[in-house]
Design a protein around this motif. Sequence first.
Motif, PDB file in Angstrom:
ATOM      1  N   ALA A  68       0.839  -1.204   0.000  1.00  9.38           N
ATOM      2  CA  ALA A  68       0.000   0.000   0.000  1.00  9.38           C
ATOM      3  C   ALA A  68       0.873   1.252   0.000  1.00  9.38           C
ATOM      4  N   ARG A  69       0.217   2.373  -0.261  1.00 10.99           N
ATOM      5  CA  ARG A  69       0.836   3.691  -0.123  1.00 10.99           C
ATOM      6  C   ARG A  69      -0.077   4.536   0.758  1.00 10.99           C
ATOM      7  N   GLY A  70       0.499   5.541   1.377  1.00  9.85           N
ATOM      8  CA  GLY A  70      -0.323   6.370   2.247  1.00  9.85           C
ATOM      9  C   GLY A  70       0.353   7.683   2.582  1.00  9.85           C
ATOM     10  N   GLU A  71      -0.312   8.422   3.458  1.00 10.00           N
ATOM     11  CA  GLU A  71       0.171   9.726   3.912  1.00 10.00           C
ATOM     12  C   GLU A  71       0.417   9.666   5.408  1.00 10.00           C
ATOM     13  N   LEU A  72       1.518  10.265   5.852  1.00 11.21           N
ATOM     14  CA  LEU A  72       1.777  10.344   7.285  1.00 11.21           C
ATOM     15  C   LEU A  72       0.768  11.287   7.929  1.00 11.21           C
ATOM     16  N   GLN A  73       0.291  10.911   9.095  1.00  8.80           N
ATOM     17  CA  GLN A  73      -0.674  11.705   9.856  1.00  8.80           C
ATOM     18  C   GLN A  73      -0.244  11.717  11.312  1.00  8.80           C
ATOM     19  N   GLU A  74      -0.625  12.736  12.021  1.00  8.99           N
ATOM     20  CA  GLU A  74      -0.427  12.770  13.467  1.00  8.99           C
ATOM     21  C   GLU A  74      -1.750  12.383  14.112  1.00  8.99           C
ATOM     22  N   THR A  75      -1.710  11.451  15.071  1.00 10.87           N
ATOM     23  CA  THR A  75      -2.943  11.000  15.710  1.00 10.87           C
ATOM     24  C   THR A  75      -3.476  12.079  16.643  1.00 10.87           C
ATOM     25  N   GLU A  76      -4.786  12.015  16.887  1.00 13.22           N
ATOM     26  CA  GLU A  76      -5.441  12.938  17.803  1.00 13.22           C
ATOM     27  C   GLU A  76      -5.924  12.152  19.012  1.00 13.22           C
ATOM     28  N   GLY A  77      -6.448  12.831  20.003  1.00 11.86           N
ATOM     29  CA  GLY A  77      -6.981  12.161  21.177  1.00 11.86           C
ATOM     30  C   GLY A  77      -5.914  11.927  22.226  1.00 11.86           C
ATOM     31  N   PRO A  78      -6.154  10.940  23.119  1.00  8.76           N
ATOM     32  CA  PRO A  78      -5.245  10.724  24.249  1.00  8.76           C
ATOM     33  C   PRO A  78      -3.831  10.313  23.824  1.00  8.76           C
ATOM     34  N   ASP A  79      -3.699   9.683  22.664  1.00  3.45           N
ATOM     35  CA  ASP A  79      -2.381   9.286  22.165  1.00  3.45           C
ATOM     36  C   ASP A  79      -1.862  10.283  21.131  1.00  3.45           C
ATOM     37  N   GLY A  80      -2.355  11.503  21.161  1.00  5.09           N
ATOM     38  CA  GLY A  80      -1.956  12.513  20.190  1.00  5.09           C
ATOM     39  C   GLY A  80      -0.450  12.697  20.138  1.00  5.09           C
ATOM     40  N   GLY A  81       0.022  13.078  18.969  1.00 10.45           N
ATOM     41  CA  GLY A  81       1.452  13.269  18.798  1.00 10.45           C
ATOM     42  C   GLY A  81       2.157  12.055  18.234  1.00 10.45           C
ATOM     43  N   GLU A  82       1.458  10.924  18.145  1.00  9.33           N
ATOM     44  CA  GLU A  82       2.043   9.735  17.539  1.00  9.33           C
ATOM     45  C   GLU A  82       1.814   9.776  16.034  1.00  9.33           C
ATOM     46  N   ILE A  83       2.646   9.053  15.303  1.00  3.97           N
ATOM     47  CA  ILE A  83       2.540   9.017  13.845  1.00  3.97           C
ATOM     48  C   ILE A  83       1.676   7.841  13.421  1.00  3.97           C
ATOM     49  N   ALA A  84       0.856   8.079  12.412  1.00  6.19           N
ATOM     50  CA  ALA A  84       0.028   7.032  11.818  1.00  6.19           C
ATOM     51  C   ALA A  84       0.094   7.199  10.299  1.00  6.19           C
ATOM     52  N   VAL A  85      -0.467   6.250   9.582  1.00  3.37           N
ATOM     53  CA  VAL A  85      -0.496   6.322   8.122  1.00  3.37           C
ATOM     54  C   VAL A  85      -1.944   6.223   7.656  1.00  3.37           C
ATOM     55  N   ARG A  86      -2.386   7.185   6.858  1.00  3.78           N
ATOM     56  CA  ARG A  86      -3.702   7.117   6.205  1.00  3.78           C
ATOM     57  C   ARG A  86      -3.486   6.489   4.837  1.00  3.78           C
TER      58      ARG A  86
END
Length: 97
Positions: A68-86
């Motif tokens: 797959a391919r995706g875009e880096l995102q910053e998570t929101e909520g209590p674990d905010g500041g972590e990196i995720a991939v959309r």
Amino acid sequence: MDDTAIDGATEGLGAKILDKVPIEITVSVGKARPLLRDLLQIEQGGILPLDRRIDDPVELYIGDRLIARGELQETEGPDGGEIAVRLTEIIDTMPGT
């Protein structure tokens, strides 16, 4: 008991077992090709430039297979500041399709 009943039972059990098997996905954000002499001189805090821009797509791999391919995102909520991939693109990994 016929063979189809056995096959169906085995598939059901196999699927339940496979549902619990973790896999490792590698997210590739870019590559660097420094000269060895430059790499040997890099110090903590040094910057190693990559061949991609911050907003370029990242690639997701299982082993050496692109899935797959995706875009880096910053998570929101209590674990905010972590990196995720959309995910923006799922690669067709089925042979012959």
